[in-house]
Each structure stands twice: as structure tokens, then as C-alpha cells.
Write an enzyme that holds these catalytic residues in place. Structure first.
Site, mmCIF file in Angstrom:
data_model
loop_
_atom_site.group_PDB
_atom_site.id
_atom_site.type_symbol
_atom_site.label_atom_id
_atom_site.label_comp_id
_atom_site.label_asym_id
_atom_site.label_seq_id
_atom_site.Cartn_x
_atom_site.Cartn_y
_atom_site.Cartn_z
ATOM 1 N N TYR A 98 0.818 -1.212 0.000
ATOM 2 C CA TYR A 98 0.000 0.000 0.000
ATOM 3 C C TYR A 98 0.852 1.263 0.000
ATOM 4 O O TYR A 98 0.427 2.307 -0.499
ATOM 5 C CB TYR A 98 -0.953 -0.009 1.200
ATOM 6 C CG TYR A 98 -2.141 -0.910 1.001
ATOM 7 C CD1 TYR A 98 -3.294 -0.448 0.368
ATOM 8 C CD2 TYR A 98 -2.106 -2.238 1.416
ATOM 9 C CE1 TYR A 98 -4.392 -1.285 0.176
ATOM 10 C CE2 TYR A 98 -3.190 -3.074 1.225
ATOM 11 C CZ TYR A 98 -4.323 -2.596 0.600
ATOM 12 O OH TYR A 98 -5.398 -3.421 0.398
ATOM 13 N N GLU A 140 -8.229 -7.632 5.003
ATOM 14 C CA GLU A 140 -7.402 -8.682 4.403
ATOM 15 C C GLU A 140 -6.717 -9.519 5.469
ATOM 16 O O GLU A 140 -6.613 -10.752 5.339
ATOM 17 C CB GLU A 140 -6.385 -8.044 3.449
ATOM 18 C CG GLU A 140 -7.041 -7.498 2.192
ATOM 19 C CD GLU A 140 -6.267 -6.363 1.541
ATOM 20 O OE1 GLU A 140 -5.041 -6.235 1.804
ATOM 21 O OE2 GLU A 140 -6.871 -5.588 0.781
#
Length: 407
Positions: A98, A140
């Protein structure tokens, strides 16, 4: 939740950013792949990148998420992010990635919008990004924990136990553990990722729904070979790299790299009447659901609706009939654009799928899979027939623009 300062800044700048978001995401991918070519080669779907589908899906997700911070709607946020989180888990995405996305996305925002990106504007959108990213990372992590794997550690080798033609351009592969260990179970409707190394050295990954029941000691996926085609606007959709590789090169005894199953299109364990609607290769998650219902002797009312080009194109056609016959309260409706020499009969029609004459029981849960325009059209009819929006579930093959199209 966004801070009050960021909320007001997003409210003021969302129209400008939203208008440029596709330009931003297109430039973002270009910058990220220039800095990290391994991501384009080994992680992202090159076909979707060439067609612009991935860029549009990312743009829609970011804009929709930002808009939903101004008018909070947790159900819509969950719809958008759950689908993304499951897709990321099926790819083995890790939190550190990310930061890579953040670097190149904000470089693209600054380049596209120029002087409009003041420090205050940058700070507000930075807050939006990290709120979305941290929410996805948390989701996740939960998916990895539920699957019993370490973060990102989702890949395994399986052996092809059986290969079978389901139509002229469709094959199914029955997969068994390569080391004899039991394969993880899954929920009816879920999918797994398959990674293959192509001739140019790239590892390309695609998702395929599990088309068997979870009670088996193996997994089955069904792969439709995708040929190149020319659209009405004369643009060319390239042939499917992975589907053609699997169709032409993978046979009994071969090893495949696949992931633990994920996906949020799952059969709910309740007594609601079921409506399973599919088109083309969208039948695959429905086959998994129907196999589970048949093996568990489920007594719920089930309506199965399928549309295809012709009976010969319909993958799992005979198996679908057998499964419906095994369920005591199941009915089937099929539409084929070309019936050939066959005549229309009860449950078999020529043309496109039409729900106009289909009776839908109160409280029905509808599950959809097929091309996006088909599913959006079905959704519109279902809503008109008073099916609750939260009871309409779907699966999209490829970048997901359903959630943002219905926000």
C-alpha cells in the site's frame, strides 16, 4: 472516520478530483509500473491494463469511497471494500504494498492537478487514502486469519487429477493436493487464483470460480478460452493470455500454482428462496452452489435461470439439468440466442433472458454472475420486482465496477 477538516476539504475538492480521477489512475499505473515493472509482469492483469478496465475500476472505487465519507453509508462501503479485500487476499497482497501505491498515486495526483494540490488538499486526500488502505489491510488480515494462512502466504501447488471438455471452448480441471494433504474447504460460490508463467517470462494471475461442492476432497475450476474479438467501435479485445494457456497446455498430471479460496459471493445458510441467475461462463459459481445444495439435500425453493449463445456453448449444460432434477423444489429456465434445430419448450426459450414472467417469492436471495451489463440489467428488474437490494449478490470476472455503478 475522516477528521472534520479533511471532510470539508474533500467536499470542496471532490468534483475536481472526481473529474480527473481516470487521468490520475492511468498516470498512476504508468508511474508505478515504470518504477516496479515486476508488478505489471507478475501481479497485475496485463489484459485489463491494456483495455483500461483496471484504471476505471480503481478510479471508481477511490471516488466512491471518498464520496461515502461525506454521506456515510457503511453498507455501501462494505460492498466496495469487501470485494476488493477478497481479490487482494486471492493475490497475496501484503500491507507494505500500500505504501508503493501511495507514492505513485499521489505523484500522479500532483502531476495531473498541478497547483490545485495545495498542502491542505494533499493532506485531506492523504487521509482518505490511508483510511481506505488501513480498512482494507484490516479486512485482508481477517481473511488471511480465517483461511489459516500467514499474511500473503496463499499459494500452493496442486496436481490436475482430471481434465474434461464442458463445451467446445471450455474445459474443467479437477485439482488435488500435490503432496497428499487435504485441501482447504471453501464456501459455495468462492474462487481461487491461478498463476501461470507465460512464454515471455511473465507470471499472470487470473481468478476462477470453484464449480464443485466444498464437501469433496478436491477442487474443480472451469476455464473458458477467450478469443480475441473486435467490438462495435472497432477496438480490439485481446485473447485471454491465461485462459488460452490453460486450455492448450494443461493436462492430467500437470502441476498448477493456485491460491487458497476467497470471495464474498457465498451461499447464505438460511431458508430463504434462492434465485441463481447466470450467463455464459458465469454459470460456474452457480454450479458450485447447486452441487452443495444437492449434496446436502437442501429443501429450499430454487429457481435457476441461465442465458447462453446456444446449447452447444453452454458449459456444464447436462450437469446443470441433473443437479436441478436432484433438488425437490427446483425449477430451471434457459434462454439461448440460437436454439438451432430445437424448438422452444417449457423452461427453454429463444432470445435473451427475460424475467418478466418469472415469479419471485418474497424474501428471495438472488445470486448473479455473468457480463456486467447483463447483471446490471437483471438487478434493475429484480429491484422492480421488490427484491431487496441487500438480497442481490453478484460476482464479477475482472475489475469490479458493479459496486461503484450502483452507488
Amino acid at each position: 472516520m475522516l477528521s472534520p477538516t479533511a471532510t470539508e476539504m474533500i467536499r470542496a475538492t471532490l468534483p475536481v478530483v472526481g473529474a480527473a480521477i481516470e487521468d490520475i489512475t492511468t498516470l498512476f499505473y504508468r508511474k508505478m509500473f515504470a518504477a516496479h515493472p515486476e508488478l505489471e509482469r507478475d501481479l497485475f492483469n496485463r489484459g485489463n491494463q491494456k483495455q483500461g478496465n483496471q484504471q476505471k475500476a480503481l478510479a471508481g472505487a477511490v471516488a466512491a469511497f471518498a464520496a461515502l465519507q461525506l454521506e456515510p453509508d457503511q453498507a455501501r462501503v462494505d460492498l466496495i471494500l469487501s470485494r476488493i479485500a477478497n481479490k487482494h487476499a486471492s493475490l497475496g497482497i501484503e500491507p507494505a504494498q500500500y505504501a508503493i501505491v501511495h507514492t505513485h498515486l499521489f505523484a500522479a495526483i500532483a502531476e495531473v492537478l498541478g497547483d490545485a494540490v495545495t498542502p491542505e488538499v494533499a493532506a485531506a486526500w492523504d487521509e482518505v487514502y490511508w483510511l481506505m488502505a488501513q480498512t482494507l489491510i484490516s479486512m485482508e488480515t481477517g481473511l488471511y486469519q480465517a483461511a489459516g494462512v500467514a499474511v500473503g502466504d496463499v499459494w500452493r501447488q496442486v496436481r490436475v487429477r482430471d481434465r474434461r471438455h464442458e463445451s467446445a471452448d471450455t474445459v474443467s480441471f479437477v485439482l488435488a493436493s500435490a503432496d497428499g494433504a487435504p485441501l482447504p474447504s471453501f464456501a459455495p460460490g468462492q474462487y481461487l487464483s491461478v498463476g501461470v508463467h507465460l512464454e515471455d517470462g511473465a507470471r499472470q494471475i487470473r481468478q476462477y470460480s470453484l464449480s464443485s461442492a466444498p464437501s469433496r476432497d478436491d477442487w474443480r475450476i472451469t476455464v473458458k478460452r477467450v478469443d480475441a474479438r473486435i467490438l462495435a467501435n472497432e477496438s480490439v479485445v485481446p485473447a485471454g493470455e491465461v485462459s488460452n494457456f490453460l486450455f492448450h497446455n494443461v493436462f492430467e498430471g500437470d502441476l498448477l500454482n493456485v491460491t487458497t479460496p476467497f470471495g464474498d459471493l457465498v451461499l447464505h445458510d438460511d431458508d430463504a428462496p434462492l434465485l441463481l441467475i447466470s450467463a455464459g461462463i458465469g454459470c460456474t459459481p452457480m454450479m458450485g452452489m447447486l452441487s452443495h445444495l444437492a449434496e446436502t439435500n437442501d429443501s429450499r425453493p430454487v429457481s435457476v435461470l441461465h442465458a447462453d449463445r446456444s446449447p452447444s456453448n453452454h458449459a456444464h449444460r447436462a450437469e446443470l439439468t441433473e443437479l436441478v432434477e436432484r433438488l425437490p423444489f427446483a425449477v430451471m429456465h434457459r434462454w439461448y440466442e440460437d436454439l438451432g434445430a430445437r424448438r422452444p419448450e417449457d423452461g427453454l426459450r429463444q432470445g435473451r433472458a427475460d424475467l418478466g414472467e418469472i415469479t419471485i417469492a418474497p424474501g428471495t436471495r438472488a445470486y448473479l454472475c455473468g457480463p456486467l451489463p447483463f447483471m446490471l440489467g437483471m438487478r434493475e428488474v429484480l429491484l422492480a420486482k421488490d427484491v431487496a437490494p441487500e438480497n442481490i449478490h453478484y460476482e464479477v470476472f475482472g475489475p469490479d465496477s458493479w459496486a461503484t455503478a450502483t452507488v
